[in-house]
Motif scaffolding. Structure first.
Motif, PDB file in Angstrom:
ATOM      1  N   LEU A 141       0.102  45.834  63.058  1.00 24.32           N
ATOM      2  CA  LEU A 141      -0.837  46.780  63.649  1.00 24.32           C
ATOM      3  C   LEU A 141      -0.141  48.097  63.974  1.00 24.32           C
ATOM      4  CD1 LEU A 141      -2.807  44.347  65.990  1.00 24.32           C
ATOM      5  CD2 LEU A 141      -3.802  45.659  64.094  1.00 24.32           C
ATOM      6  N   ASP A 142       1.072  47.994  64.513  1.00 21.55           N
ATOM      7  CA  ASP A 142       1.848  49.208  64.803  1.00 21.55           C
ATOM      8  C   ASP A 142       2.086  50.014  63.529  1.00 21.55           C
ATOM      9  OD1 ASP A 142       2.044  48.774  67.501  1.00 21.55           O
ATOM     10  OD2 ASP A 142       4.082  47.947  67.444  1.00 21.55           O
ATOM     11  N   PHE A 143       2.518  49.311  62.497  1.00 15.47           N
ATOM     12  CA  PHE A 143       2.823  49.990  61.234  1.00 15.47           C
ATOM     13  C   PHE A 143       1.577  50.669  60.664  1.00 15.47           C
ATOM     14  CE2 PHE A 143       3.075  49.881  56.556  1.00 15.47           C
ATOM     15  CZ  PHE A 143       4.209  50.643  56.362  1.00 15.47           C
ATOM     16  N   MET A 144       0.471  49.979  60.685  1.00 12.01           N
ATOM     17  CA  MET A 144      -0.766  50.535  60.126  1.00 12.01           C
ATOM     18  C   MET A 144      -1.273  51.710  60.974  1.00 12.01           C
ATOM     19  SD  MET A 144      -2.433  46.815  59.233  1.00 12.01           S
ATOM     20  CE  MET A 144      -3.913  47.318  58.358  1.00 12.01           C
ATOM     21  N   TRP A 145      -1.005  51.665  62.284  1.00 11.25           N
ATOM     22  CA  TRP A 145      -1.380  52.769  63.176  1.00 11.25           C
ATOM     23  C   TRP A 145      -0.465  53.973  62.977  1.00 11.25           C
ATOM     24  CZ3 TRP A 145       1.202  54.928  67.503  1.00 11.25           C
ATOM     25  CH2 TRP A 145       0.399  55.741  68.335  1.00 11.25           C
TER      26      TRP A 145
END
Length: 387
Positions: free
Chosen positions: A162-166
């Motif tokens: 989720l962090d990476f996609m954000w």
């Protein structure tokens, strides 16, 4: 162009005025205008009195209340969340100038050690598919486990994904509930017209550097680079070398040293119309943009300050969460306060006057007035003093 010398008091006035602390925090509230003028507002989860982003905005206009920022993001789509030097909210209109920052963060994470422990491309596609079908989701909607020994900063694979996609701009924060972030597909949060703009990287860098310098009034190459932390020092140096409208200046520090810097082309006009800052006393948040760069703070004001929440208690010089006190163009003290909303109390744990500052009855009365205003802001009616 000749180098312009700016004395210390003028430099302090320029900095405070450019950061929204030159005038009294009263009058009609235009929240988006405040954020636009600052450039961004740092987000922080710690709520000793109020979370940093709310406190920062309230310090600029004390008609601000906490739900207003949530509405500006979730309902009005006036701001978006991403990473400057830390997690922040930025005006949505800045989005086209932030595209390379999405790529920069994606590239950095791809080269980081934790990249290999997050969900792979198939797992990330499954996250996107769930959000597409179910709507915005928080990290609590997923359940993956950390493999191997659990370190202090370990995060489950789905949280890393989720962090990476954000960070990369595939997902966007659409709203928060009790500071818990809810993720949606970027195309459902970011306006299509802004997403469609394709601004060359050199134009984005030019905008970022000009916008940083405009909001600082003056800055060294390092300060310009650190303002957004969206370009590296080489890119900043190249920008300075190819930008003819910068004004070389020397800034007098609090101890009388002269430091080379750059200013916008209109710096003399800014100085000519500059008004002294309001004499109103304000309790600032530790993450306030005026205090965030500790080196700049010490140079301009002679105020040595650090946040000690991550310092072991026995080694703290001051306290866990100590607030700087700004009065006019000087930092006159620091105070440790803590709100207990359930008990309806604001407790003053300790107060320290700055060396050389005489705290008269009038100055103490100004501090009491600010404490009262702060209590009203967070919805508390009782003050307890241990100091």
């Amino acid at each position: 162009m000749p180098t312009l010398k700016i004395d210390n008091r003028t430099a302090r006035h320029l900095w405070l005025t450019s950061q929204g602390l030159g005038s009294p925090p009263t009058g009609p509230l235009d929240l988006l205008s405040i954020i636009r003028s600052l450039g961004f507002v740092q987000l922080d989860s710690i709520q000793v009195v109020a979370r940093a982003h709310h406190h920062i905005l309230w310090s600029r206009n004390q008609n601000y209340r906490e739900p207003m920022l949530d509405r500006l993001m979730a309902r009005d789509r006036g701001v978006f969340e991403h990473f400057t030097h830390d997690a922040s909210v930025l005006p949505m209109e800045f989005l086209p100038m932030w595209e390379r920052q999405f790529r920069r963060k994606q590239e950095r994470i791809s080269n980081a050690g934790w990249y290999s422990t997050m969900l792979d491309a198939e797992g990330r596609a499954a996250i996107a598919a769930r959000i597409r079908e179910e709507g915005a989701l928080s990290t609590h909607a997923f359940d993956t486990k950390i493999a191997g020994p659990k370190e202090m900063w370990s995060r489950p694979p789905h949280k890393l994904a989720l962090d990476f996609m954000w960070y990369s701009g595939e997902l966007a924060t659409c709203h928060r509930v009790n500071f818990t972030k809810f993720y949606d597909l970027a195309e459902r949060v970011f306006p299509a017209a802004l997403r469609a703009q394709q601004i060359p990287d050199d134009e984005q860098i030019d905008w970022l550097c000009h916008a940083a310098l405009d909001r600082m009034a003056f800055g060294s190459p390092g300060e310009i680079q650190k303002f957004w932390d969206a370009m590296d020092r080489h890119e900043t140096a190249d920008w300075i070398a190819r930008t003819p409208d910068l004004r070389p200046v020397e800034i007098e520090s609090a101890d009388g040293e002269w430091i080379a810097a750059f200013a916008p082309a209109d710096i003399e006009t800014r100085i000519a119309v500059l008004m002294p800052p309001t004499s109103r006393l304000r309790i600032l948040n530790p993450f306030d943009p005026v205090t965030r760069d500790r080196t700049r703070l010490a140079r301009l004001f002679g105020f040595e300050y650090r946040i000690e929440m991550f310092v072991p208690a026995a080694k703290r010089v001051w306290g866990y969460y100590v607030f700087p006190i700004l009065e006019g163009d000087r930092f006159t003290g620091r105070i440790e306060i803590k709100a207990d909303r359930k008990a309806d109390t604001l407790r003053v744990l300790k107060f320290w006057p700055e060396p050389g500052i005489r705290w008269t009855e009038r100055r103490h009365a100004k501090l009491d007035a600010e404490l009262t205003r702060l209590m009203r802001f967070v919805g508390i009616s009782r003050l307890i003093r241990d100091d």
